[in-house]
Design a protein around this motif. Structure first.
Motif, PDB file in Angstrom:
ATOM      1  N   TYR A  27      45.794  26.346 -10.636  1.00  0.00           N
ATOM      2  CA  TYR A  27      46.232  26.806  -9.316  1.00  0.00           C
ATOM      3  C   TYR A  27      45.522  26.037  -8.209  1.00  0.00           C
ATOM      4  N   TYR A  28      44.246  25.750  -8.442  1.00  0.00           N
ATOM      5  CA  TYR A  28      43.467  25.001  -7.454  1.00  0.00           C
ATOM      6  C   TYR A  28      44.009  23.578  -7.298  1.00  0.00           C
ATOM      7  N   VAL A  29      44.337  22.927  -8.423  1.00  0.00           N
ATOM      8  CA  VAL A  29      44.894  21.575  -8.362  1.00  0.00           C
ATOM      9  C   VAL A  29      46.225  21.579  -7.620  1.00  0.00           C
ATOM     10  N   LEU A  30      47.095  22.566  -7.936  1.00  0.00           N
ATOM     11  CA  LEU A  30      48.388  22.658  -7.259  1.00  0.00           C
ATOM     12  C   LEU A  30      48.209  22.882  -5.760  1.00  0.00           C
ATOM     13  N   ALA A  31      47.287  23.785  -5.395  1.00  0.00           N
ATOM     14  CA  ALA A  31      47.052  24.058  -3.973  1.00  0.00           C
ATOM     15  C   ALA A  31      46.518  22.824  -3.265  1.00  0.00           C
ATOM     16  N   THR A  32      45.570  22.119  -3.890  1.00  0.00           N
ATOM     17  CA  THR A  32      44.989  20.920  -3.272  1.00  0.00           C
ATOM     18  C   THR A  32      46.036  19.832  -3.097  1.00  0.00           C
ATOM     19  N   ASN A  33      46.866  19.623  -4.131  1.00  0.00           N
ATOM     20  CA  ASN A  33      47.913  18.606  -4.037  1.00  0.00           C
ATOM     21  C   ASN A  33      48.919  18.953  -2.942  1.00  0.00           C
ATOM     22  N   ARG A 243      33.684  11.109 -11.059  1.00  0.00           N
ATOM     23  CA  ARG A 243      34.494  11.613 -12.169  1.00  0.00           C
ATOM     24  C   ARG A 243      33.567  12.225 -13.217  1.00  0.00           C
ATOM     25  N   THR A 244      34.134  13.025 -14.116  1.00  0.00           N
ATOM     26  CA  THR A 244      33.373  13.546 -15.245  1.00  0.00           C
ATOM     27  C   THR A 244      33.810  12.812 -16.510  1.00  0.00           C
ATOM     28  N   SER A 245      32.885  12.725 -17.488  1.00  0.00           N
ATOM     29  CA  SER A 245      33.179  12.020 -18.743  1.00  0.00           C
ATOM     30  C   SER A 245      33.412  12.995 -19.900  1.00  0.00           C
ATOM     31  N   ILE A 246      33.640  14.272 -19.591  1.00  0.00           N
ATOM     32  CA  ILE A 246      33.821  15.291 -20.630  1.00  0.00           C
ATOM     33  C   ILE A 246      35.205  15.144 -21.253  1.00  0.00           C
ATOM     34  N   SER A 247      35.266  15.145 -22.575  1.00  0.00           N
ATOM     35  CA  SER A 247      36.531  15.062 -23.299  1.00  0.00           C
ATOM     36  C   SER A 247      36.545  16.138 -24.383  1.00  0.00           C
ATOM     37  N   ARG A 248      37.161  17.279 -24.063  1.00  0.00           N
ATOM     38  CA  ARG A 248      37.226  18.401 -24.987  1.00  0.00           C
ATOM     39  C   ARG A 248      38.594  19.056 -24.902  1.00  0.00           C
ATOM     40  N   ASN A 249      38.939  19.855 -25.898  1.00  0.00           N
ATOM     41  CA  ASN A 249      40.245  20.505 -25.966  1.00  0.00           C
ATOM     42  C   ASN A 249      40.186  21.988 -25.637  1.00  0.00           C
ATOM     43  N   ASP A 250      39.128  22.438 -24.939  1.00  0.00           N
ATOM     44  CA  ASP A 250      39.014  23.843 -24.573  1.00  0.00           C
ATOM     45  C   ASP A 250      39.090  23.980 -23.055  1.00  0.00           C
ATOM     46  N   GLU A 251      38.670  25.167 -22.553  1.00  0.00           N
ATOM     47  CA  GLU A 251      38.756  25.410 -21.117  1.00  0.00           C
ATOM     48  C   GLU A 251      37.878  24.446 -20.323  1.00  0.00           C
ATOM     49  N   ILE A 252      36.693  24.134 -20.831  1.00  0.00           N
ATOM     50  CA  ILE A 252      35.821  23.196 -20.129  1.00  0.00           C
ATOM     51  C   ILE A 252      36.492  21.830 -20.034  1.00  0.00           C
ATOM     52  N   GLY A 253      37.130  21.394 -21.141  1.00  0.00           N
ATOM     53  CA  GLY A 253      37.859  20.126 -21.099  1.00  0.00           C
ATOM     54  C   GLY A 253      39.010  20.174 -20.116  1.00  0.00           C
ATOM     55  N   ALA A 254      39.714  21.323 -20.052  1.00  0.00           N
ATOM     56  CA  ALA A 254      40.808  21.468 -19.082  1.00  0.00           C
ATOM     57  C   ALA A 254      40.280  21.388 -17.656  1.00  0.00           C
ATOM     58  N   LEU A 255      39.106  22.006 -17.432  1.00  0.00           N
ATOM     59  CA  LEU A 255      38.485  21.939 -16.116  1.00  0.00           C
ATOM     60  C   LEU A 255      38.134  20.503 -15.750  1.00  0.00           C
ATOM     61  N   ALA A 256      37.538  19.769 -16.687  1.00  0.00           N
ATOM     62  CA  ALA A 256      37.164  18.375 -16.424  1.00  0.00           C
ATOM     63  C   ALA A 256      38.398  17.522 -16.150  1.00  0.00           C
ATOM     64  N   ASP A 257      39.462  17.706 -16.960  1.00  0.00           N
ATOM     65  CA  ASP A 257      40.683  16.928 -16.747  1.00  0.00           C
ATOM     66  C   ASP A 257      41.313  17.250 -15.399  1.00  0.00           C
ATOM     67  N   ALA A 258      41.318  18.548 -15.036  1.00  0.00           N
ATOM     68  CA  ALA A 258      41.898  18.943 -13.745  1.00  0.00           C
ATOM     69  C   ALA A 258      41.116  18.336 -12.588  1.00  0.00           C
TER      70      ALA A 258
END
Length: 449
Positions: A27-33, A243-258
């Motif tokens: 939601y934050y990414v959508l609002a910012t965009n 940027r962040t260098s985190i690469s994971r498939n959980d919520e933390i990874g989703a946060l880093a990708d967002a």
């Protein structure tokens, strides 16, 4: 075992708030965009208004020779205004997670209504669908009415001021979104730290086990979250490459990708806004706003290194006659061709700008009088050879006049050097045009029309 169960309950109690906040990141990414798109669309609409005003400053031109061009500008302006309205219509939905921002959104919508009304006053549309010059400005041009001209100028200044305030308020909402997410992440981090302190006090027997578990939790949750918070902090301080260098498939990874996606989008937007504000939309060259700080920076470096710089002031001869004879569309083609020719005459490290109208400036860092005169003469000859055609396909040619001044011989400040270059340019025009004149440190030129 009871201690283990207690620890697990406490750990979940600290981890769940973070999970809830991570789930809100899309939601934050959508609002910012959406806020970014709104800011860009507002600036684009303002640019359309300003471009129309600049190209429509002669009523005969707008109502006669370039009807199709005027209609195109009207359609572009309507599309730009519709794009802004569409972005405003999206705001209530995308900002649903931040009800405290509703008042700010309402305020910027009210300001946009004022900007839109001012744009309608500055750009009128005749019954036949052709844009015309605003009535106050048209009267001032034809009848030489100072009061009408002052009214139009005040309206234009108020329009520019409201657009600037509107973009600042949009950026303030974007910063508020960023600060809210950062605060929530920090609060989650604080909660996790409290859990660690609580479990550490349960006893010596449970301490070893709890420490092992918390070290694992720290590696899995706290350290990545701290890395994301650090990247957000750097980004908020103006480092758009953070940027962040985190690469994971959980919520933390989703946060880093967002976050990485958001940062890349804002970095591109920042570059686009720089292009809009520092580049001439017709020729793609630096405008005055982009040129002045670059020239000042070069002057400081050259003075510290004890080096020279040649500055060439260039003006198209009889440009008003070209516009009157062939129309502004052909005049714009002349300016674009001249900009391309200037670009082809420069070396790496040189830079140029369109100062306004048909006046250009070229800067040659590290070069003196002789190279400046040589480049100016080469440019003058190249312009005379340019292949130009009017609306009927007939060929015609143009010439330029140029004045060369050097730093520090002609002055140590930006204003002094440009003034001496202008004096030499006026001398070239007074001596017959289609020539280059050199500004001498001990010579004062007398300007003539």
């Amino acid at each position: 075992m009871p201690l283990l169960i207690l620890f697990l309950c406490n750990a979940l109690w600290g981890f769940l708030p973070i999970s809830r906040e991570v789930a809100k990141i899309p939601y934050y990414v959508l609002a910012t965009n959406t806020m970014r798109d709104l800011e860009v669309s507002v600036l684009h609409a303002a640019l359309q208004v300003r471009t129309h005003m600049h190209q429509a400053d002669e009523p005969d031109l707008v109502q006669g020779a370039n009807v199709k061009a005027a209609e195109t500008r009207v359609r572009s302006l309507k599309l730009a205004l519709a794009d802004v309205q569409a972005n405003f219509d999206r705001l209530p939905d995308v900002l649903g997670e931040w009800p405290t921002l509703r008042e700010k959104v309402r305020h910027i919508k009210e300001r946009w209504d004022v900007v839109r009304l001012q744009a309608s006053s500055l750009v009128h549309v005749a019954p036949d669908g052709v844009a015309s010059v605003p009535a106050p400005l048209r009267l001032a041009t034809i009848d030489f009415d100072p009061a009408a001209l002052t009214s139009a100028s005040r309206l234009a200044r108020s329009f520019d001021s409201n657009v600037a305030l509107l973009t600042e308020e949009i950026e303030a909402i974007t910063d508020a979104l960023s600060g809210d997410v950062g605060t929530r992440l920090v609060q989650g981090q604080v909660t996790n730290s409290r859990i660690f302190v609580l479990t550490f006090t349960l006893g010596l027997t449970a301490i070893i086990f709890i420490m092992l578990v918390n070290l694992r939790l720290a590696r899995y949750v706290v350290d990545p979250v701290n890395g994301i918070v650090e990247a957000i902090t750097r980004f908020r301080r103006g480092d758009y490459s953070a940027r962040t260098s985190i690469s994971r498939n959980d919520e933390i990874g989703a946060l880093a990708d967002a976050f990485n996606e958001m940062a890349a989008n804002i970095e591109r937007t920042h570059a686009d806004l720089s292009q809009l504000t520092e580049r001439d939309p017709l020729t793609g060259m630096l405008n005055r706003r982009g040129f002045d700080p670059r020239l000042a920076q070069h002057l400081r470096k050259l003075e510290a290194a004890g080096q020279e710089m040649a500055v060439i002031m260039v003006d198209v001869d009889h440009f008003k006659t070209i516009n009157d004879t062939y129309g502004h569309a052909v005049g714009d083609q002349v300016l674009v061709a001249l900009a391309d020719t200037i670009h082809n005459c420069l070396r790496a490290g040189d830079f140029s700008a369109r100062l306004g109208g048909e006046e250009f400036v070229i800067c040659l860092p590290g070069q003196g009088d002789s190279i400046g005169m040589s480049v100016a003469e080469r440019l003058r000859e190249a312009v005379a050879r340019m292949a130009l055609f009017d609306n009927e396909g007939s060929a015609f040619s143009v010439t330029i006049s140029a004045g060369v001044a050097t730093f520090p011989a002609c002055g140590r400040s930006q204003g002094e050097i440009l003034a001496r270059g202008d004096e030499a340019l006026y001398a070239a025009k007074s001596y017959g045009r289609n020539r280059v004149e050199l500004a001498k440190p001990d010579l004062t030129w007398r300007k003539s029309a």
